[in-house]
Design a protein around this motif. Structure first.
Motif, PDB file in Angstrom:
ATOM      1  N   THR A 187      26.246  44.061  47.297  1.00  0.00           N
ATOM      2  CA  THR A 187      26.122  44.746  46.003  1.00  0.00           C
ATOM      3  C   THR A 187      26.383  43.820  44.824  1.00  0.00           C
ATOM      4  OG1 THR A 187      28.418  45.512  46.196  1.00  0.00           O
ATOM      5  CG2 THR A 187      26.703  47.012  46.961  1.00  0.00           C
ATOM      6  N   ASP A 188      27.132  42.729  45.034  1.00  0.00           N
ATOM      7  CA  ASP A 188      27.352  41.798  43.926  1.00  0.00           C
ATOM      8  C   ASP A 188      26.129  40.920  43.656  1.00  0.00           C
ATOM      9  OD1 ASP A 188      27.667  40.476  46.324  1.00  0.00           O
ATOM     10  OD2 ASP A 188      29.297  39.198  45.634  1.00  0.00           O
ATOM     11  N   ARG A 189      25.093  41.031  44.514  1.00  0.00           N
ATOM     12  CA  ARG A 189      23.850  40.313  44.269  1.00  0.00           C
ATOM     13  C   ARG A 189      22.745  41.234  43.751  1.00  0.00           C
ATOM     14  NH1 ARG A 189      23.645  36.849  49.872  1.00  0.00           N
ATOM     15  NH2 ARG A 189      25.439  35.477  49.455  1.00  0.00           N
ATOM     16  N   ILE A 190      23.059  42.535  43.632  1.00  0.00           N
ATOM     17  CA  ILE A 190      22.091  43.471  43.063  1.00  0.00           C
ATOM     18  C   ILE A 190      22.135  43.330  41.541  1.00  0.00           C
ATOM     19  CG2 ILE A 190      21.420  45.881  42.806  1.00  0.00           C
ATOM     20  CD1 ILE A 190      22.647  46.449  45.525  1.00  0.00           C
ATOM     21  N   VAL A 191      21.038  42.873  40.957  1.00  0.00           N
ATOM     22  CA  VAL A 191      20.977  42.646  39.519  1.00  0.00           C
ATOM     23  C   VAL A 191      20.773  43.960  38.773  1.00  0.00           C
ATOM     24  CG1 VAL A 191      19.745  41.418  37.676  1.00  0.00           C
ATOM     25  CG2 VAL A 191      20.060  40.337  39.920  1.00  0.00           C
ATOM     26  N   ALA A 192      19.943  44.838  39.334  1.00  0.00           N
ATOM     27  CA  ALA A 192      19.665  46.139  38.710  1.00  0.00           C
ATOM     28  C   ALA A 192      19.275  47.122  39.803  1.00  0.00           C
ATOM     29  CB  ALA A 192      18.555  46.022  37.670  1.00  0.00           C
ATOM     30  N   VAL A 193      19.548  48.399  39.550  1.00  0.00           N
ATOM     31  CA  VAL A 193      19.214  49.430  40.531  1.00  0.00           C
ATOM     32  C   VAL A 193      18.697  50.663  39.801  1.00  0.00           C
ATOM     33  CG1 VAL A 193      21.592  50.305  40.543  1.00  0.00           C
ATOM     34  CG2 VAL A 193      20.066  50.824  42.470  1.00  0.00           C
ATOM     35  N   GLU A 194      17.682  51.282  40.385  1.00  0.00           N
ATOM     36  CA  GLU A 194      17.102  52.508  39.830  1.00  0.00           C
ATOM     37  C   GLU A 194      16.865  53.493  40.964  1.00  0.00           C
ATOM     38  OE1 GLU A 194      13.000  54.070  37.620  1.00  0.00           O
ATOM     39  OE2 GLU A 194      13.375  51.919  37.898  1.00  0.00           O
ATOM     40  N   VAL A 195      17.326  54.718  40.763  1.00  0.00           N
ATOM     41  CA  VAL A 195      17.115  55.759  41.765  1.00  0.00           C
ATOM     42  C   VAL A 195      15.719  56.342  41.582  1.00  0.00           C
ATOM     43  CG1 VAL A 195      17.916  57.961  42.696  1.00  0.00           C
ATOM     44  CG2 VAL A 195      19.571  56.309  41.804  1.00  0.00           C
ATOM     45  N   SER A 213      41.473  52.729  46.474  1.00  0.00           N
ATOM     46  CA  SER A 213      41.647  52.506  45.044  1.00  0.00           C
ATOM     47  C   SER A 213      41.401  51.057  44.652  1.00  0.00           C
ATOM     48  CB  SER A 213      43.067  52.910  44.615  1.00  0.00           C
ATOM     49  OG  SER A 213      43.256  54.303  44.763  1.00  0.00           O
ATOM     50  N   SER A 214      41.723  50.137  45.556  1.00  0.00           N
ATOM     51  CA  SER A 214      41.588  48.719  45.223  1.00  0.00           C
ATOM     52  C   SER A 214      40.256  48.117  45.654  1.00  0.00           C
ATOM     53  CB  SER A 214      42.730  47.923  45.863  1.00  0.00           C
ATOM     54  OG  SER A 214      42.693  48.019  47.273  1.00  0.00           O
ATOM     55  N   HIS A 215      39.461  48.852  46.437  1.00  0.00           N
ATOM     56  CA  HIS A 215      38.223  48.278  46.960  1.00  0.00           C
ATOM     57  C   HIS A 215      36.959  49.002  46.505  1.00  0.00           C
ATOM     58  CE1 HIS A 215      41.094  46.374  49.682  1.00  0.00           C
ATOM     59  NE2 HIS A 215      40.153  45.539  50.033  1.00  0.00           N
ATOM     60  N   SER A 216      37.075  50.223  46.002  1.00  0.00           N
ATOM     61  CA  SER A 216      35.879  51.004  45.707  1.00  0.00           C
ATOM     62  C   SER A 216      35.587  51.017  44.216  1.00  0.00           C
ATOM     63  CB  SER A 216      36.051  52.432  46.238  1.00  0.00           C
ATOM     64  OG  SER A 216      34.827  53.128  46.188  1.00  0.00           O
ATOM     65  N   ILE A 243      28.048  51.504  41.138  1.00  0.00           N
ATOM     66  CA  ILE A 243      27.805  51.887  42.531  1.00  0.00           C
ATOM     67  C   ILE A 243      27.517  53.383  42.674  1.00  0.00           C
ATOM     68  CG2 ILE A 243      28.858  52.012  44.832  1.00  0.00           C
ATOM     69  CD1 ILE A 243      28.065  49.254  44.096  1.00  0.00           C
ATOM     70  N   ALA A 244      28.000  54.191  41.725  1.00  0.00           N
ATOM     71  CA  ALA A 244      27.901  55.644  41.854  1.00  0.00           C
ATOM     72  C   ALA A 244      26.472  56.142  42.101  1.00  0.00           C
ATOM     73  CB  ALA A 244      28.514  56.331  40.635  1.00  0.00           C
ATOM     74  N   PRO A 245      25.448  55.643  41.363  1.00  0.00           N
ATOM     75  CA  PRO A 245      24.078  56.127  41.640  1.00  0.00           C
ATOM     76  C   PRO A 245      23.605  55.802  43.056  1.00  0.00           C
ATOM     77  CG  PRO A 245      24.178  55.060  39.490  1.00  0.00           C
ATOM     78  CD  PRO A 245      25.483  54.777  40.170  1.00  0.00           C
ATOM     79  N   ILE A 246      24.075  54.692  43.614  1.00  0.00           N
ATOM     80  CA  ILE A 246      23.696  54.358  44.987  1.00  0.00           C
ATOM     81  C   ILE A 246      24.283  55.380  45.945  1.00  0.00           C
ATOM     82  CG2 ILE A 246      23.928  52.645  46.832  1.00  0.00           C
ATOM     83  CD1 ILE A 246      23.874  50.467  44.744  1.00  0.00           C
ATOM     84  N   ARG A 247      25.551  55.720  45.754  1.00  0.00           N
ATOM     85  CA  ARG A 247      26.173  56.737  46.606  1.00  0.00           C
ATOM     86  C   ARG A 247      25.427  58.063  46.488  1.00  0.00           C
ATOM     87  NH1 ARG A 247      30.550  58.497  45.193  1.00  0.00           N
ATOM     88  NH2 ARG A 247      31.160  57.402  43.294  1.00  0.00           N
ATOM     89  N   GLN A 248      25.024  58.426  45.266  1.00  0.00           N
ATOM     90  CA  GLN A 248      24.321  59.690  45.074  1.00  0.00           C
ATOM     91  C   GLN A 248      22.957  59.669  45.735  1.00  0.00           C
ATOM     92  OE1 GLN A 248      25.835  62.382  43.487  1.00  0.00           O
ATOM     93  NE2 GLN A 248      24.132  63.435  44.490  1.00  0.00           N
ATOM     94  N   ALA A 249      22.272  58.516  45.674  1.00  0.00           N
ATOM     95  CA  ALA A 249      20.960  58.407  46.319  1.00  0.00           C
ATOM     96  C   ALA A 249      21.080  58.564  47.830  1.00  0.00           C
ATOM     97  CB  ALA A 249      20.319  57.056  45.972  1.00  0.00           C
ATOM     98  N   ILE A 250      22.148  58.032  48.405  1.00  0.00           N
ATOM     99  CA  ILE A 250      22.383  58.195  49.838  1.00  0.00           C
ATOM    100  C   ILE A 250      22.552  59.676  50.176  1.00  0.00           C
ATOM    101  CG2 ILE A 250      23.997  57.719  51.723  1.00  0.00           C
ATOM    102  CD1 ILE A 250      24.549  55.013  50.356  1.00  0.00           C
ATOM    103  N   ARG A 302      31.038  44.261  49.171  1.00  0.00           N
ATOM    104  CA  ARG A 302      30.491  45.549  49.553  1.00  0.00           C
ATOM    105  C   ARG A 302      29.040  45.329  49.973  1.00  0.00           C
ATOM    106  NH1 ARG A 302      34.568  47.463  46.024  1.00  0.00           N
ATOM    107  NH2 ARG A 302      33.819  47.242  43.910  1.00  0.00           N
ATOM    108  N   LEU A 303      28.623  46.075  50.977  1.00  0.00           N
ATOM    109  CA  LEU A 303      27.275  45.913  51.507  1.00  0.00           C
ATOM    110  C   LEU A 303      26.536  47.244  51.496  1.00  0.00           C
ATOM    111  CD1 LEU A 303      27.999  43.707  54.655  1.00  0.00           C
ATOM    112  CD2 LEU A 303      27.033  42.924  52.496  1.00  0.00           C
TER     113      LEU A 303
END
Length: 231
Positions: A196-204, A88-91, A138-145, A179-180
């Motif tokens: 993940t804090d250095r990811i400026v934008a993400v697209e699936v 709860s405190s990290h995700s 982060i959710a779209p990254i998890r879904q892409a995985i 987070r990595l």
């Protein structure tokens, strides 16, 4: 420990291992004699529980066997609560909410005698001092995985240089302060860690990863003992 509880725990021991488990290892965990383990194994096999093996070699529970849990033990409840609190405190928000929902579901079904372990657990975690300063979801990254899809990232390096990368995501890793994303980078032709804090934008991407299911993760697992560079 009641015999029914012991038999259930024996099944759990076999279920968690993909390799043969010896009677000595089982007896040590259950705190019973090896003779008792042999007798319990024989009884379970007599009840058509799909266990194979023999003395001196070990025992395996065949995949696909399902047995509903009798009930959580106090230690299991505390372990779940501790893990849920950390998550709860990290995700991200969705997983944090899911962790809270798990605790609520457990609280709704446990007997009254176990409720104090939920209301007043004996363990906790230290509050996060510096949570990751993320600007993306982060959710779209998890879904892409899960879906085996490529990602297009705009990424800012430690030197404050921004590049565009196409990566094949493997897994998200969580530490106390960051987070990595572990991914195969098409630009570098190698596995990399991306904060993940250095990811400026993400697209699936609609493009699927061009490997068999599980192959990319197997490649990562062979290298996980080595330190992958953080870009």
């Amino acid at each position: 420990m009641r015999r029914a509880d012991r038999l259930f725990q024996l099944i759990q021991i076999l279920r968690r291992s993909s390799r043969p488990v010896t009677a000595a290892a089982i007896s040590q965990e259950l705190e019973v004699s090896k003779r008792t383990v042999y007798r319990d194994i024989a009884d379970l096999m007599g009840q058509r529980v799909p266990i194979t093996g023999e003395a001196g070699f070990g025992y395996i529970l065949h995949p696909g066997f399902d047995m509903p849990p009798l009930m959580f033990t106090p230690d299991e409840i505390e372990a779940i609560l501790l893990g849920a609190k950390w998550v709860s405190s990290h995700s991200d928000a969705l997983i944090a909410t899911a962790a809270s929902d798990v605790v609520s579901k457990i609280a709704a079904v446990v007997p009254d005698a176990l409720r104090p372990f939920i209301a007043e657990p004996s363990m906790t975690i230290r509050p996060v001092q510096s949570p990751p300063n993320e600007t993306i979801n982060i959710a779209p990254i998890r879904q892409a995985i899960c879906d085996g899809r490529k990602l297009r990232l705009r990424y800012r390096s430690k030197a404050d240089e921004t590049t565009t990368r196409t990566v094949w995501p493997v897994i998200l890793g969580y530490s106390e302060t960051s987070r990595l994303l572990v991914a195969w980078c098409e630009l570098r032709q190698d596995l990399r860690h991306f904060r993940t804090d250095r990811i400026v934008a993400v697209e699936v991407s609609e493009e699927a990863i061009s490997l068999r299911d599980g192959e990319l993760r197997r490649r990562w697992q062979t290298l996980r003992e080595k330190q992958l560079p953080v870009r």
